[in-house]
Design a protein around this motif. Structure first.
Motif, PDB file in Angstrom:
ATOM      1  N   ARG A   1      -3.618  10.981  -2.344  1.00 49.26           N
ATOM      2  CA  ARG A   1      -3.559   9.684  -3.003  1.00 49.26           C
ATOM      3  C   ARG A   1      -2.934   8.654  -2.065  1.00 49.26           C
ATOM      4  O   ARG A   1      -1.912   8.912  -1.430  1.00 49.26           O
ATOM      5  N   VAL A   2      -3.529   7.481  -1.952  1.00 48.05           N
ATOM      6  CA  VAL A   2      -2.986   6.389  -1.155  1.00 48.05           C
ATOM      7  C   VAL A   2      -1.816   5.788  -1.942  1.00 48.05           C
ATOM      8  O   VAL A   2      -1.960   5.434  -3.105  1.00 48.05           O
ATOM      9  N   VAL A   3      -0.651   5.696  -1.281  1.00 51.68           N
ATOM     10  CA  VAL A   3       0.541   5.172  -1.956  1.00 51.68           C
ATOM     11  C   VAL A   3       1.039   3.871  -1.345  1.00 51.68           C
ATOM     12  O   VAL A   3       1.994   3.275  -1.833  1.00 51.68           O
ATOM     13  N   GLY A   4       0.409   3.422  -0.283  1.00 55.86           N
ATOM     14  CA  GLY A   4       0.826   2.170   0.331  1.00 55.86           C
ATOM     15  C   GLY A   4       0.075   1.881   1.604  1.00 55.86           C
ATOM     16  O   GLY A   4      -0.927   2.528   1.913  1.00 55.86           O
ATOM     17  N   GLU A   5       0.593   0.909   2.327  1.00 53.94           N
ATOM     18  CA  GLU A   5      -0.020   0.448   3.574  1.00 53.94           C
ATOM     19  C   GLU A   5       1.074   0.303   4.623  1.00 53.94           C
ATOM     20  O   GLU A   5       2.172  -0.155   4.321  1.00 53.94           O
TER      21      GLU A   5
ATOM     22  N   GLU B   1      10.602   4.211   5.622  1.00 54.03           N
ATOM     23  CA  GLU B   1      10.539   3.234   4.547  1.00 54.03           C
ATOM     24  C   GLU B   1      11.585   2.153   4.781  1.00 54.03           C
ATOM     25  O   GLU B   1      12.744   2.440   5.044  1.00 54.03           O
TER      26      GLU B   1
ATOM     27  N   GLU C   1      -3.642   3.048   5.824  1.00 54.74           N
ATOM     28  CA  GLU C   1      -3.228   3.616   4.550  1.00 54.74           C
ATOM     29  C   GLU C   1      -2.116   4.638   4.742  1.00 54.74           C
ATOM     30  O   GLU C   1      -2.095   5.374   5.727  1.00 54.74           O
TER      31      GLU C   1
ATOM     32  N   TYR D   1      -0.510   7.924   2.862  1.00 56.38           N
ATOM     33  CA  TYR D   1      -0.917   8.892   1.856  1.00 56.38           C
ATOM     34  C   TYR D   1       0.281   9.645   1.291  1.00 56.38           C
ATOM     35  O   TYR D   1       1.274   9.868   1.989  1.00 56.38           O
ATOM     36  N   GLU D   2       0.173  10.037   0.043  1.00 54.89           N
ATOM     37  CA  GLU D   2       1.193  10.831  -0.613  1.00 54.89           C
ATOM     38  C   GLU D   2       1.460  12.085   0.220  1.00 54.89           C
ATOM     39  O   GLU D   2       0.535  12.748   0.671  1.00 54.89           O
TER      40      GLU D   2
ATOM     41  N   TYR E   1       6.340   0.620   4.076  1.00 63.12           N
ATOM     42  CA  TYR E   1       6.245   1.835   4.891  1.00 63.12           C
ATOM     43  C   TYR E   1       5.843   1.552   6.332  1.00 63.12           C
ATOM     44  O   TYR E   1       5.144   0.585   6.622  1.00 63.12           O
TER      45      TYR E   1
END
Length: 73
Positions: A26-30, A46, A37, A39-40, A51
């Motif tokens: 799952r993509v969780v951010g950029e 952070e 992307e 990914y989880e 990220y």
């Protein structure tokens, strides 16, 4: 005693499944630096803003926005 004289060997069944398919992650951010992307489960840095990838010189590129590289002395 277990087969082959191996006693008290831990079960390695958890490795029988292998790693999760990256296409299903799952993509969780950029990434703030490269825009890629995130990914989880991926190892990232952070910040308060978001990220940064742990690869691709993203951390170095991000820091370059706030600091000047030089030789100390």
């Amino acid at each position: 005693m277990k087969k082959g004289g191996e006693k008290n060997m831990p079960s390695l069944d958890r490795f029988s499944q292998g790693f999760a398919d990256p296409q299903e992650a799952r993509v969780v951010g950029e990434c703030l630096c490269c825009g890629g992307e995130v990914y989880e489960g991926e190892e990232v840095w952070e910040t308060d803003e978001g990220y940064l990838h742990d690869e691709h010189n993203c951390i170095r590129g991000y820091i370059a926005n706030f600091a000047t590289e030089k030789v100390a002395g």
